[in-house]
Scaffold this motif. Structure first.
Motif, PDB file in Angstrom:
ATOM      1  N   VAL A  67     -28.032  26.336  36.517  1.00  0.00           N
ATOM      2  CA  VAL A  67     -28.659  26.717  35.248  1.00  0.00           C
ATOM      3  C   VAL A  67     -27.549  26.784  34.211  1.00  0.00           C
ATOM      4  O   VAL A  67     -26.583  27.520  34.384  1.00  0.00           O
ATOM      5  CB  VAL A  67     -29.361  28.085  35.364  1.00  0.00           C
ATOM      6  CG1 VAL A  67     -29.910  28.516  34.010  1.00  0.00           C
ATOM      7  CG2 VAL A  67     -30.465  28.032  36.413  1.00  0.00           C
ATOM      8  N   ILE A  68     -27.687  25.981  33.156  1.00  0.00           N
ATOM      9  CA  ILE A  68     -26.626  25.918  32.154  1.00  0.00           C
ATOM     10  C   ILE A  68     -27.113  26.460  30.808  1.00  0.00           C
ATOM     11  O   ILE A  68     -28.301  26.395  30.497  1.00  0.00           O
ATOM     12  CB  ILE A  68     -26.141  24.469  31.951  1.00  0.00           C
ATOM     13  CG1 ILE A  68     -27.327  23.562  31.611  1.00  0.00           C
ATOM     14  CG2 ILE A  68     -25.416  23.967  33.197  1.00  0.00           C
ATOM     15  CD1 ILE A  68     -26.921  22.261  30.974  1.00  0.00           C
ATOM     16  N   VAL A  69     -26.172  26.971  30.049  1.00  0.00           N
ATOM     17  CA  VAL A  69     -26.508  27.400  28.687  1.00  0.00           C
ATOM     18  C   VAL A  69     -26.034  26.340  27.692  1.00  0.00           C
ATOM     19  O   VAL A  69     -24.993  25.710  27.900  1.00  0.00           O
ATOM     20  CB  VAL A  69     -25.880  28.771  28.339  1.00  0.00           C
ATOM     21  CG1 VAL A  69     -26.569  29.874  29.109  1.00  0.00           C
ATOM     22  CG2 VAL A  69     -24.377  28.784  28.601  1.00  0.00           C
ATOM     23  N   THR A  70     -26.834  26.122  26.661  1.00  0.00           N
ATOM     24  CA  THR A  70     -26.486  25.180  25.591  1.00  0.00           C
ATOM     25  C   THR A  70     -26.884  25.800  24.257  1.00  0.00           C
ATOM     26  O   THR A  70     -27.643  26.780  24.223  1.00  0.00           O
ATOM     27  CB  THR A  70     -27.250  23.843  25.743  1.00  0.00           C
ATOM     28  OG1 THR A  70     -28.655  24.111  25.677  1.00  0.00           O
ATOM     29  CG2 THR A  70     -26.928  23.158  27.071  1.00  0.00           C
ATOM     30  N   ASN A  71     -26.419  25.226  23.166  1.00  0.00           N
ATOM     31  CA  ASN A  71     -26.720  25.785  21.842  1.00  0.00           C
ATOM     32  C   ASN A  71     -28.076  25.310  21.332  1.00  0.00           C
ATOM     33  O   ASN A  71     -28.178  24.607  20.314  1.00  0.00           O
ATOM     34  CB  ASN A  71     -25.608  25.427  20.851  1.00  0.00           C
ATOM     35  CG  ASN A  71     -24.329  26.168  21.157  1.00  0.00           C
ATOM     36  OD1 ASN A  71     -23.313  25.569  21.470  1.00  0.00           O
ATOM     37  ND2 ASN A  71     -24.381  27.484  21.088  1.00  0.00           N
ATOM     38  N   THR A  72     -29.097  25.709  22.067  1.00  0.00           N
ATOM     39  CA  THR A  72     -30.468  25.313  21.731  1.00  0.00           C
ATOM     40  C   THR A  72     -31.383  26.507  21.963  1.00  0.00           C
ATOM     41  O   THR A  72     -30.976  27.507  22.565  1.00  0.00           O
ATOM     42  CB  THR A  72     -30.930  24.153  22.632  1.00  0.00           C
ATOM     43  OG1 THR A  72     -30.816  24.573  23.995  1.00  0.00           O
ATOM     44  CG2 THR A  72     -30.078  22.897  22.428  1.00  0.00           C
ATOM     45  N   VAL A  82     -22.528  22.990  21.967  1.00  0.00           N
ATOM     46  CA  VAL A  82     -22.728  22.525  23.345  1.00  0.00           C
ATOM     47  C   VAL A  82     -24.170  22.032  23.437  1.00  0.00           C
ATOM     48  O   VAL A  82     -25.107  22.827  23.430  1.00  0.00           O
ATOM     49  CB  VAL A  82     -22.483  23.672  24.352  1.00  0.00           C
ATOM     50  CG1 VAL A  82     -22.728  23.187  25.779  1.00  0.00           C
ATOM     51  CG2 VAL A  82     -21.072  24.220  24.191  1.00  0.00           C
ATOM     52  N   ILE A  83     -24.335  20.721  23.468  1.00  0.00           N
ATOM     53  CA  ILE A  83     -25.669  20.130  23.493  1.00  0.00           C
ATOM     54  C   ILE A  83     -25.753  19.189  24.678  1.00  0.00           C
ATOM     55  O   ILE A  83     -24.941  18.272  24.808  1.00  0.00           O
ATOM     56  CB  ILE A  83     -25.948  19.338  22.183  1.00  0.00           C
ATOM     57  CG1 ILE A  83     -25.855  20.263  20.971  1.00  0.00           C
ATOM     58  CG2 ILE A  83     -27.315  18.643  22.234  1.00  0.00           C
ATOM     59  CD1 ILE A  83     -26.872  21.385  20.938  1.00  0.00           C
ATOM     60  N   GLY A  84     -26.702  19.424  25.552  1.00  0.00           N
ATOM     61  CA  GLY A  84     -26.907  18.534  26.695  1.00  0.00           C
ATOM     62  C   GLY A  84     -26.104  18.958  27.910  1.00  0.00           C
ATOM     63  O   GLY A  84     -25.123  19.712  27.826  1.00  0.00           O
ATOM     64  N   ALA A  85     -26.546  18.465  29.065  1.00  0.00           N
ATOM     65  CA  ALA A  85     -25.967  18.886  30.344  1.00  0.00           C
ATOM     66  C   ALA A  85     -24.486  18.532  30.451  1.00  0.00           C
ATOM     67  O   ALA A  85     -23.681  19.340  30.925  1.00  0.00           O
ATOM     68  CB  ALA A  85     -26.745  18.246  31.492  1.00  0.00           C
TER      69      ALA A  85
END
Ligand SMILES: Cc1cc2nc3c(=O)[nH]c(=O)nc-3n(C[C@H](O)[C@H](O)[C@H](O)COP(=O)(O)OP(=O)(O)OC[C@H]3O[C@@H](n4cnc5c(N)ncnc54)[C@H](O)[C@@H]3O)c2cc1C
Lengths: 773, 272
Positions: free
Chosen positions: A358-363, A150-153
């Motif tokens: 607020v979102i979570v991403t693989n970063t 999951v990368i980016g909004a």
């Protein structure tokens, strides 16, 4: 004359500049002579299930003492129960505190069955030598079953792949009302735009580092942190220990920029492993590890909407934020909360709305970075004002002047809920315009446009107000002791890591007591000596920690007055302190005097000492204006910064030298965000700017000399009149620089270029505008 | 950030270096300034078993004039090249370009031989010596060779050097036409070129527009045929295959090549 406000040279520098600095990795204390080395095995994959870890080969490698994985973490207390604060939509960002979300969002110490970002700690290897660690770490074989990254909004919001399946969503916090259809009623002009406030890496000179020893029931941890005392409580909670059985020491710390507030999981693990294995341990990360393992900052996608009248009056503003918080919501909704609190900036705008997710991403997780939410607010509104100005064809400085909060409106209740304490906003703007020679700059710009020069001139203005000591109620501690040899020691809860607190606190003691600065020792960052304190972040130290020192000095002075009166057989009210000479005497009789050494020697058992825990009821709101002049090569797109002129009004200035240093560093980092820096990931979640070759920090060669203008509008809530100066530079300089580059090519039809405004982006924007795209 | 284990040896002379290279075999590498090799080793992208440190072979550090040529020892530092009075007057293109390499630390450690042997297409000096028509002198176990610059760079990080063969000298004819220019386009002062252009007289070469330094042949022919400089520069990207990376996509680099070649030709003409 008081020493306050004078250009005192930093007392820290001779030691730090002549290799006398002692950072965690340099410590040669007896407890650490046998320290083994910790090396982390980190995930090379952004999102995957862990299906097995085989450490057998690593355990056989030379020098390996232990290899630890999540399975070994069996002697820790259970995580605190979920307080319901972090559910999918339960988080009320309006009440945000800078704490990690618990429940389904809990961040483990070592990855358990899933990794969520490249760089996440999966195992720790303990070796006798540093070099052996990296070889052995390569031998730990981890089986990963890749999951869709999951990368980016957009990917996060689509929710097709979830980082935390138990949460059922990638949205950790939601705040704010949907857009009200009537908000922009009555506006003659409305401009809307989606802009990026890109992800940055903090890049302190010293990376993260920790060392730990467990001996005789006591855990001692040396850590590169901005606050030893808070770290102690974090450790106590995570390891299930009584705070009294923990000592935390912050030795010299080579920069933090917010990313060293408290303790990261890596440092907690070092402390845990020292206790678990009974060995002294040390870890100091490499630069590659730092760029991926230390938290990043910013990372907001913003939708800005601004409306007003054709004659320049702004009537309504809306800011919608998607905050990428990386793999774990370490600060809950705090960063976009601050952004929305400061959304309307220094302007008197009738109607304002903010909303954020607020979102979570693989970063890499996002946390505080110099300014922490406020630069994002300023960047948004300053772009919005420029877009509005260009749309109505008015000079952007004039639009600002029309809309700045006027001096007679303070304290000012902003529509976003902040109460701005004191300010002279348009005075700051006008001072900068005059200092820069604004009219002549515009005239030169017009001449270049007229001639069609390859090198065009751009002038960027950014006015701002920010919030410092946002957690003023948390306060700060100070203890001052005057010894019977006439020297003094300050124990401060503030935690210097480059700012110069040691100089400033000694100046405060000299100013109050007349004890020479060079006889004042300042001690920070050792919880055995200073059990209670809060630390250095949020531009809070002078207005809380400094005031605490000053109040302690006043307390000691009054104690000394009683002692000196006794010695001189006079009444207290007749006693005078000659601050220039540091002598006590009876009024009218300066010859019969007593020194501090004599008074302290006479003070009896308790000596001369005072402890203060100073808290404030409200934060302060520094303000200013930055003006940047850029020359843009329209053939290549490259921007060269020619000038940077600022007013940064942080109330009464205690040390002009230290204040200028804070402004210099902040401006440099602000220009860097505008022009150069960006932490980027590819679609698979691999960092593509994971070294300092690709992650372009700024150097002196890219910067003009800064023209710093003075302005002091005292704060009224604290006796020093001080506000914070630590983050003003990143707040003002970033949008001023971005606006300058865009202004240089606006006559070609360019309206906006996202940061970093790289040569290629500028060239693309010019090409697109020419082709009407 | 920590290299894999390796054996370190140091050579005091060219003969000893060649001898150690024979002993070290396939997995040995020469270490000059270390400013390209050591970063690769720290990232474990290069894992040599033996390092042969040639950094202290004094006999390979010199700049001199010889039979109408300028000769430069392979171990001469970028800084020495940049500051050389002889080069400043005879080969200002080379001296100037060496002064654009990295930062002062890099220029004091890095060597001209290391830069050429490393053959990074983004490096400054390979394209410059190509524009200058240099010859590279080498020594190996089976004797000495002279390789024209045009035959030296084979591919990305690949040269005509054989395993164990040492680059010893760079030999450059004094240019007939004096006009020169070096256009290095970077985001920051310390960066490698996003695109670079070297011009010496009618000779035009490109940095970072392909897997090796490239000759801008179409531009050279147009200039020779008497085209307007801007028109000639329009051919700059022909036959190139620039990288597509963080610092610039292909189209942007092609555009930069045209702009920089035009500027380079104009500057060179103004100097001739
Ligand atoms: C921060 C930084 C910035 C830089 N910026 C630039 C820049 O802007 N422009 C630029 O052009 N370069 C730049 N460089 C690279 C720099 O110029 C290097 O010094 C150069 O590329 C290699 O030279 P060296 O002497 O350090 O070689 P080393 O790193 O020691 O060796 C490089 C390679 O060449 C081989 N080698 C070295 N000498 C010989 C020889 N005599 N015979 C045969 N093989 C040999 C080695 O075995 C190795 O494979 C930069 C480097 C750094 C670290």
């Amino acid at each position: 004359m008081s020493i306050l406000g004078t250009r005192v040279v930093r007392t820290e520098d001779p030691r730090l500049l002549t290799a006398g600095g002692t950072y965690v990795d340099d410590l040669r204390v007896p407890e650490l002579t046998q320290a083994a080395r910790v090396t982390f095995v980190r995930s090379p994959i952004a999102h995957a299930l862990i299906t097995g870890i085989d450490a057998a080969a690593a355990r056989e490698a030379p020098g390996v003492l232990a290899v630890l994985t999540a399975n070994d973490l069996d002697d820790l207390p259970p995580p605190p129960p979920d307080d319901g604060g972090g559910g999918g939509d339960g988080g009320d960002g309006g009440e945000a505190a800078p704490l990690p979300l618990g429940g389904p969002w809990t961040e483990p110490l070592l990855a358990v069955d899933r990794v969520r970002f490249v760089g996440e700690p999966v195992a720790m290897v303990i070796t006798t030598e540093h070099y052996q660690g990296e070889d052995a770490a390569e031998l730990v074989s981890v089986d990963y079953e890749p999951l869709p990254p999951v990368i980016g909004a957009d990917a996060a919001l689509a929710g097709e792949s979830l980082l935390f399946p138990a949460a059922g969503t990638n949205v950790a916090v939601t705040f704010g009302a949907p857009a009200d259809a009537t908000t922009f009623d009555g506006c003659e002009v409305v401009v809307e735009r989606t802009i990026e406030n890109q992800r940055l890496a903090p890049v302190p000179m010293e990376g993260r580092a920790a060392a730990a020893v467990w001996a005789a029931g006591k855990l001692t941890v040396w850590v590169s942190t901005q606050n030893a005392q808070i770290s102690r409580f974090v450790l106590a909670g995570a390891l299930g220990l009584d705070p009294d059985s923990i000592r935390v020491v912050a030795p010299d710390v080579g920069g933090g920029f917010g990313a060293k507030i408290g303790l990261d999981r890596d440092a907690l693990l070092v402390a845990w492993a020292a206790k678990h294995t009974g060995r002294a341990l040390r870890w100091a990360e490499t630069r590659s590890e730092n760029l991926l393992g230390m938290t990043h900052g910013r990372a907001q996608r913003q939708v800005i909407k601004i409306g007003g009248t054709l004659d320049g009056r702004i009537l309504a503003y809306r800011l919608e934020i998607v905050q990428d918080t990386g793999a774990y919501p370490r600060m809950g909704g705090f960063l976009p909360f601050l952004t929305s609190l400061m959304a309307t900036g220094p302007y008197d705008i009738g109607t304002a709305e903010t909303a954020y997710r607020v979102i979570v991403t693989n970063t890499t997780p996002i946390s505080a970075y110099r300014g922490a939410g406020r630069p994002e607010a300023t960047a948004a509104v300053e772009r919005a004002v420029d877009l509005f100005a260009v749309e109505i064809g008015m000079d952007p400085a004039d639009v600002r002047r029309i809309n700045l909060v006027p001096p007679d409106k303070f304290p000012f209740n902003s529509p976003c809920g902040a109460v701005y304490d004191t300010g002279a906003y348009s005075a700051a703007l006008d001072k900068v315009l005059a200092g820069a020679g604004y009219q002549e700059l515009r005239a030169e710009q017009a001449r270049r446009r007229e001639r069609g020069d390859v090198r065009q001139l751009g002038i960027g203005v950014a006015s701002y107000v920010e919030i410092t000591a946002a957690d003023a109620a948390g306060g700060e501690t100070a203890r001052l002791v005057v010894h019977d040899d006439g020297t003094a020691t300050v124990y401060t809860g503030s935690s210097a890591h480059g700012q110069g607190h040691h100089t400033a606190w000694a100046m405060l003691v000299q100013a109050e007591l007349g004890i020479d600065m060079d006889k004042v020792t300042v001690v920070h960052g050792d919880t055995d000596l200073i059990p209670l304190g809060v630390g250095t972040y949020a531009s809070r130290s002078l207005q809380l920690g400094g005031v605490a020192v000053q109040k302690a000095a006043v307390d000691v002075r009054e104690q000394a007055r009683r002692v000196a009166a006794d010695m001189l057989e006079a009444s207290e009210s007749d006693l005078e302190l000659d601050v220039d000479r540091g002598l006590w005497h009876v009024r009218g009789d300066p010859e019969a005097s007593r020194t501090w050494a004599q008074v302290a020697g006479h003070a009896g058992e308790d000596g001369l000492a005072a402890s203060v825990n100073y808290t404030e009821g409200q934060p302060t709101f520094p303000f200013g204006t930055h003006l940047a002049v850029a020359e843009v090569d329209t053939e290549t797109g490259k921007a060269t910064m020619l000038r940077h002129v600022t007013v940064d009004d942080a109330g009464t200035v205690l040390s002009p030298l230290l204040a200028e240093g804070q402004r210099h560093g902040g401006i440099a980092q602000g220009v860097a965000q505008a022009l150069l820096e960006e932490m980027r990931y590819d679609a698979a979640g691999n960092p593509v700017t994971g070294t300092l070759v690709d992650y372009a920090i700024i150097t002196a060669a890219e910067l003009p000399s800064f023209e710093l203008l003075a302005s002091e509008t005292p704060a009224t809530i604290n006796p020093l009149g001080a506000k914070g100066i630590g983050e003003a530079g990143t707040i003002g300089a970033t949008p001023a620089t971005q606006n300058a580059v865009i202004d240089a090519v606006s006559h070609l039809g360019v309206r906006h270029i996202d940061m970093p405004v790289t040569p290629e982006r500028v060239w693309t924007a010019i090409s697109d505008a020419r082709e009407g795209r | 950030m920590i290299p894999a284990p390796f054996t370190y040896t140091r050579a005091a002379s060219v003969d000893e270096a060649l001898e150690l290279a024979v002993q070290g075999g396939e997995d040995a590498k020469f270490l000059a300034g270390g400013h390209s090799l050591l970063p690769l080793m720290k990232l474990r992208l290069a894992v040599p078993e033996t390092l042969i440190d040639i950094g202290r072979i004094g006999e390979l550090s010199y700049i001199a004039e010889q039979d109408g040529h300028i000769v430069i020892g392979a171990l001469t530092s970028h800084d020495a090249v940049a500051r050389s009075g002889l080069l400043g007057s005879e080969l200002p293109l080379l001296a100037h370009a060496a002064g654009q390499v990295g930062d002062p630390q890099v220029r004091h450690r890095g060597t001209i031989g290391g830069s050429l042997a490393h053959a990074d297409p983004a490096a400054d000096l390979p394209a410059v010596i190509l524009a200058l028509g240099a010859t590279l002198v080498t020594r190996g176990a089976s004797g000495s060779r002279e390789i024209p610059a045009g035959d030296f760079f084979l591919d990305l990080f690949e040269t005509a050097l054989r395993p164990g063969e040492l680059l010893t000298e760079i030999r450059i004819p004094k240019p007939h036409v004096t006009g020169w220019s070096y256009q290095k386009f970077t985001k920051r002062g310390i960066d490698w070129a996003i695109v670079g252009v070297a011009v010496q007289g009618g000779s035009v070469t490109l940095v970072n527009m392909g897997s090796t330094p490239l000759r801008a042949g179409a531009v050279e022919r147009a200039v020779a045929a008497g085209s307007e400089l801007r028109d000639a520069a329009a051919h700059a990207a022909e036959g190139t295959s620039p990288p597509d990376d963080l610092n610039g996509g292909r189209a942007y680099r092609e555009h930069l090549a045209r702009v920089l070649v035009a500027r380079g030709l104009e500057e060179a003409r103004s100097r001739s």
